[in-house]
Design a protein around this motif. Structure first.
Motif, PDB file in Angstrom:
ATOM      1  N   GLU A  26      20.711   8.184  26.901  1.00 46.47           N
ATOM      2  CA  GLU A  26      21.191   7.347  25.525  1.00 46.47           C
ATOM      3  C   GLU A  26      19.865   7.268  24.297  1.00 46.47           C
ATOM      4  O   GLU A  26      20.076   8.024  23.480  1.00 46.47           O
ATOM      5  N   LEU A  27      18.890   6.649  25.082  1.00 42.56           N
ATOM      6  CA  LEU A  27      17.429   7.417  24.039  1.00 42.56           C
ATOM      7  C   LEU A  27      16.616   8.437  23.306  1.00 42.56           C
ATOM      8  O   LEU A  27      16.931   8.636  22.208  1.00 42.56           O
ATOM      9  N   TRP A  28      17.286   9.464  24.115  1.00 41.00           N
ATOM     10  CA  TRP A  28      16.422  10.709  24.308  1.00 41.00           C
ATOM     11  C   TRP A  28      17.193  11.181  22.924  1.00 41.00           C
ATOM     12  O   TRP A  28      17.348  11.885  22.586  1.00 41.00           O
ATOM     13  N   HIS A  37      23.880  17.486  25.034  1.00 37.52           N
ATOM     14  CA  HIS A  37      22.858  16.491  26.245  1.00 37.52           C
ATOM     15  C   HIS A  37      23.226  17.707  27.009  1.00 37.52           C
ATOM     16  O   HIS A  37      21.814  17.334  28.084  1.00 37.52           O
ATOM     17  N   LYS A  38      24.110  18.129  27.628  1.00 39.60           N
ATOM     18  CA  LYS A  38      23.727  19.737  28.785  1.00 39.60           C
ATOM     19  C   LYS A  38      23.347  20.172  28.799  1.00 39.60           C
ATOM     20  O   LYS A  38      22.559  20.900  28.838  1.00 39.60           O
ATOM     21  N   ASP A  58      24.766  12.254  33.175  1.00 36.48           N
ATOM     22  CA  ASP A  58      25.525  11.721  32.097  1.00 36.48           C
ATOM     23  C   ASP A  58      25.009  11.063  31.396  1.00 36.48           C
ATOM     24  O   ASP A  58      24.013   9.387  31.524  1.00 36.48           O
ATOM     25  N   ILE A  59      25.914  10.759  30.538  1.00 34.01           N
ATOM     26  CA  ILE A  59      25.573   9.355  29.347  1.00 34.01           C
ATOM     27  C   ILE A  59      26.798   9.500  28.253  1.00 34.01           C
ATOM     28  O   ILE A  59      27.641   9.743  28.545  1.00 34.01           O
ATOM     29  N   ARG A  60      26.907   8.009  27.699  1.00 35.01           N
ATOM     30  CA  ARG A  60      28.488   6.799  27.928  1.00 35.01           C
ATOM     31  C   ARG A  60      28.699   7.897  26.671  1.00 35.01           C
ATOM     32  O   ARG A  60      27.349   8.169  25.522  1.00 35.01           O
ATOM     33  N   ASP A  61      29.786   7.717  25.675  1.00 37.35           N
ATOM     34  CA  ASP A  61      29.998   8.067  24.914  1.00 37.35           C
ATOM     35  C   ASP A  61      29.485   7.873  23.736  1.00 37.35           C
ATOM     36  O   ASP A  61      29.075   6.456  23.650  1.00 37.35           O
ATOM     37  N   CYS A  62      29.585   8.960  22.914  1.00 40.65           N
ATOM     38  CA  CYS A  62      28.208   8.177  21.446  1.00 40.65           C
ATOM     39  C   CYS A  62      29.211   8.212  19.881  1.00 40.65           C
ATOM     40  O   CYS A  62      29.767   9.233  19.904  1.00 40.65           O
ATOM     41  N   ILE A  63      28.985   6.852  19.091  1.00 41.16           N
ATOM     42  CA  ILE A  63      29.926   6.874  18.243  1.00 41.16           C
ATOM     43  C   ILE A  63      29.593   7.836  17.560  1.00 41.16           C
ATOM     44  O   ILE A  63      30.065   8.607  16.717  1.00 41.16           O
ATOM     45  N   ALA A  64      27.887   7.752  16.884  1.00 37.16           N
ATOM     46  CA  ALA A  64      28.451   8.903  16.356  1.00 37.16           C
ATOM     47  C   ALA A  64      27.847  10.312  15.976  1.00 37.16           C
ATOM     48  O   ALA A  64      29.038  10.783  15.546  1.00 37.16           O
ATOM     49  N   CYS A  65      28.920  10.367  17.347  1.00 41.26           N
ATOM     50  CA  CYS A  65      28.950  12.364  17.828  1.00 41.26           C
ATOM     51  C   CYS A  65      29.675  12.130  17.543  1.00 41.26           C
ATOM     52  O   CYS A  65      30.634  13.584  17.017  1.00 41.26           O
ATOM     53  N   GLN A  66      30.729  11.055  17.575  1.00 46.71           N
ATOM     54  CA  GLN A  66      32.036  11.498  16.934  1.00 46.71           C
ATOM     55  C   GLN A  66      32.427  11.418  15.750  1.00 46.71           C
ATOM     56  O   GLN A  66      33.502  11.454  15.393  1.00 46.71           O
ATOM     57  N   GLN A  67      31.745  10.620  15.501  1.00 45.09           N
ATOM     58  CA  GLN A  67      32.003  10.800  13.455  1.00 45.09           C
ATOM     59  C   GLN A  67      30.786  11.928  12.632  1.00 45.09           C
ATOM     60  O   GLN A  67      31.571  12.209  11.631  1.00 45.09           O
ATOM     61  N   GLY A  68      30.476  11.909  13.875  1.00 42.32           N
ATOM     62  CA  GLY A  68      29.563  13.580  13.494  1.00 42.32           C
ATOM     63  C   GLY A  68      30.249  15.002  13.546  1.00 42.32           C
ATOM     64  O   GLY A  68      29.788  15.412  13.021  1.00 42.32           O
TER      65      GLY A  68
END
Length: 312
Positions: A26-28, A37-38, A58-68
């Motif tokens: 998540e940090l990176w 991420h893939k 795997d990473i959790r769903d990123c809200i910023a990615c959903q919005q952007g």
């Protein structure tokens, strides 16, 4: 939490501790600008960079990615097609044009039969004319074809959602289908036809370097030609043949915008006057077996059966 630490009471029977650290992935993910991420995992797998830590798969769903990065899912191509004439009519209004046409129009209105993909075009000065033009089109096309319009599909423009338009449809027993807001893909037949008409009209005018006020005549000619040309939705036949039942005749076609000479009747000239006048060919008449011609000097438009064309 007290201060910067969690308080622990050893006298309590139950205690729980949770990690407040974000995972490396998540940090990176954030450090790398929310990059896919893939694709980032390829850096780790192929050792393409230095100073890169081990990341979780795997990473959790990123809200910023959903919005952007949110995109609309592609629309599946419609598989349903009308099985007879006028079972479904597509319609749309295009405009306004910055330059009025030779007749003062700023919009054009099209109707497309889903079964044959035959197209009809009308030119308007105001969008408020749509309801009246549709009513006239309905009466004419139903008389000519012997069929009744069953379904009409349009966008949510005010010209289609007015009380007058809805009343017309109710009185005629027509089901009026409106597409979802901001979803022109649902009216794809009309949208694609608009684009095709404009592309052909633009080419016709560019070929002869005609000014923009000829857009209506070029669009009318484009529809005339497109009805007589092959289309993917109709296999092995043209829209004209599907609608009328016989193949179109193309021998009379001329180059749009070419110069033509029209005979002046003897009663309208003196003995020493010119026997022919120069006009510009701007299309084909739908009411008679004639060509539509325009005279720039007088700004007149007329139909003529006998023209001598220069630059056919």
């Amino acid at each position: 939490m007290k201060g910067e630490s969690f308080a622990l009471d050893p006298l309590e029977e139950e205690n729980a501790a949770y990690s407040a650290m974000k995972t490396n992935a998540e940090l990176w993910h954030k450090r790398l600008g929310h990059f896919n991420h893939k694709a980032v995992m390829t850096l780790q797998k192929k050792n393409m960079v230095q100073g890169f830590p081990y990341l979780e798969l795997d990473i959790r769903d990123c809200i910023a990615c959903q919005q952007g990065k949110q995109t609309r899912l592609p629309f599946k191509q419609a598989t349903w097609r009308a099985t007879e004439k006028l079972k479904l009519i597509h319609t749309d209004v295009f405009g306004p044009y910055n330059t009025p046409s030779l007749n003062g129009s700023k919009y054009f209105l099209i109707f497309i039969d889903d079964y044959s993909r035959m197209c009809w075009i009308y030119f308007l000065r105001f969008k408020a004319e749509v309801a009246g033009v549709f009513w006239k089109f309905k009466q004419w096309i139903e008389t000519q074809s012997g069929h009744k319009i069953q379904v009409l599909r349009s966008d949510n423009g005010k010209e289609y959602t007015s009380n007058q338009f809805n009343l017309f449809c109710e009185e005629a027993g027509i089901e009026h289908q409106l597409i979802a807001p901001y979803t022109p893909q649902q009216n794809g037949v009309s949208e694609k036809k608009n684009r095709t008409i404009m592309e052909m009209a633009r080419c016709l005018m560019c070929e002869k370097n005609l000014p923009s006020e000829y857009w209506a005549e070029a669009s009318h000619t484009a529809v005339f030609l497109l009805n007589r040309l092959p289309i993917k939705a109709v296999v092995g036949r043209t829209p004209y043949e599907v609608w009328f039942g016989f193949k179109p005749f193309l021998k009379n076609l001329k180059v749009f915008g070419c110069l033509c000479f029209v005979y002046v009747p003897q009663i309208k000239r003196d003995k020493l006057n010119k026997k022919a006048e120069e006009w510009i060919f701007i299309g084909y008449s739908l009411t008679s077996k004639a060509y539509e011609i325009f005279q720039p000097n007088t700004k007149k438009i007329r139909s003529s059966e006998r023209c001598v064309f220069h630059g056919k």
